[in-house]
Design a protein around this motif. Sequence first.
Motif, PDB file in Angstrom:
ATOM      1  N   UNK A 195       0.835  -1.201   0.000  1.00 29.38           N
ATOM      2  CA  UNK A 195       0.000   0.000   0.000  1.00 29.38           C
ATOM      3  C   UNK A 195       0.874   1.256   0.000  1.00 29.38           C
ATOM      4  N   UNK A 196       0.583   2.170  -0.937  1.00 30.94           N
ATOM      5  CA  UNK A 196       1.348   3.400  -1.061  1.00 30.94           C
ATOM      6  C   UNK A 196       2.456   3.346  -2.087  1.00 30.94           C
ATOM      7  N   UNK A 208      -6.404   1.158  -2.066  1.00 32.59           N
ATOM      8  CA  UNK A 208      -6.111   0.680  -0.713  1.00 32.59           C
ATOM      9  C   UNK A 208      -5.524  -0.729  -0.750  1.00 32.59           C
ATOM     10  N   UNK A 209      -5.175  -1.245   0.421  1.00 34.53           N
ATOM     11  CA  UNK A 209      -4.731  -2.635   0.517  1.00 34.53           C
ATOM     12  C   UNK A 209      -5.908  -3.568   0.273  1.00 34.53           C
ATOM     13  N   UNK A 268      -2.439  -7.931  -5.866  1.00 38.54           N
ATOM     14  CA  UNK A 268      -2.524  -7.965  -4.409  1.00 38.54           C
ATOM     15  C   UNK A 268      -1.764  -6.764  -3.850  1.00 38.54           C
ATOM     16  N   UNK A 269      -2.454  -5.980  -3.021  1.00 33.13           N
ATOM     17  CA  UNK A 269      -1.823  -4.841  -2.352  1.00 33.13           C
ATOM     18  C   UNK A 269      -1.755  -5.156  -0.864  1.00 33.13           C
ATOM     19  N   UNK A 270      -0.542  -5.395  -0.384  1.00 29.98           N
ATOM     20  CA  UNK A 270      -0.348  -5.711   1.035  1.00 29.98           C
ATOM     21  C   UNK A 270      -0.467  -4.441   1.876  1.00 29.98           C
ATOM     22  N   UNK A 300     -12.134  -5.082   0.851  1.00 32.13           N
ATOM     23  CA  UNK A 300     -12.467  -4.364   2.079  1.00 32.13           C
ATOM     24  C   UNK A 300     -12.424  -5.313   3.267  1.00 32.13           C
ATOM     25  N   UNK A 301     -11.643  -4.990   4.302  1.00 29.28           N
ATOM     26  CA  UNK A 301     -11.558  -5.894   5.450  1.00 29.28           C
ATOM     27  C   UNK A 301     -12.880  -5.979   6.197  1.00 29.28           C
TER      28      UNK A 301
END
Length: 381
Positions: A49-50, A105-106, A130-132, A223-224
């Motif tokens: 992320x970022x 986002x992640x 995949x975004x960690x 989304x978590x």
Amino acid sequence: MVNGVKVFKLVARPVKWKIQSKYEMQPEVWATAWTYNGTVPGPMIRVTEGDRVRVIFKNQLPAPTSIHWHGLPLPNDMDGVSQPDLTQKPVMPGETFTYEFVARPAGTFFYHSHFETDRQINIGLFAPLIINPKRPSRKVDKDVVLMLNEWRIDPATGKTWPAMLAMSEPNYFTINGKVFPDIPTITAKKAQRVRLRFVGAGQFLHPMHLHGMFFKIVATDGNPVPAAQLTKDTLPVTPGERYDVEFVARTNLDASGKLAGPRQCVLRSNRGGDQMELPEPYRKFQSTYPEIWQAYDRLGAALHGQDPLDAKTRELVKLGIAAGARLEGGVHAHTRLALQVGASPDEIRHVALLSLTTIGFPSMMAVLTWTEDVLAAAGRS
């Protein structure tokens, strides 16, 4: 890494792709696939992320294409929607296009073609993204992506058609581009935490069942789910959906201590996100006269294989045919499909209005009502 930017190179090109090795009485099966970098799915892009990401994309297909980053909120000029050409022109054969964005986002996402999507995605143009998170909330021991898709293939020749709702039904359902016995086994030791990331990359619903234990749904569509996590053993994954599920490996799996990773439980009568089934008379005909049904199915696949129309035009034409025949179910189905491939509510309504001089005012009003039923259910009225 170039000046702080993570750089990836992707080439879209056709290949012969083996989805099944010879097994018992089953032959070796090869598909004619369109791929990213020669594999189905394409290569995983995994970043944090970022991170700033740059993807240099070259099109070596015989048709235009683009890349859409499914689920990511990106600037329009990087979003890759080229049919309709809302955010970019298609990348023509031989051309190169560079995508660049900040990964956030992640979560679990994927990338895929956004030109003739019902054709190009279905024959292989999809891959995981995949975004960690920068600060993971929990460590897992195994983290596995499972991309779900379906194919219509002539096993004798390898000729491949896009598997289509209500037209060319699939005869192979794949996990990461493979069917049994070619799907790799997932192994885990006792007490290890396993995360499975299910991605619905095709056009059909895939019910995924884990034998021997339950799992918790920890994220949906990137989304978590921090609280009230559902505990299940079967999960229906619809087109475009992503689910992250987690479980802890137990001891009562088998004598070797290995976890045989998930069985795919798919019924041919499943249809897309709304799980339509063939009406009972059709199912009875299918079982009573299987040779006639298979011949009809092959005819549909052959017609679709010769189709020069783009996806939206094709569905609007089919909607008009269903309207002219006064087929309520057909109007419902092709209104839904037209929406999925980018037709606007006004375009769909106009097809219904065009039927007026052919089928008369009362019948036209019935067709218009049937389309409005679907538009209202989809929140597009």
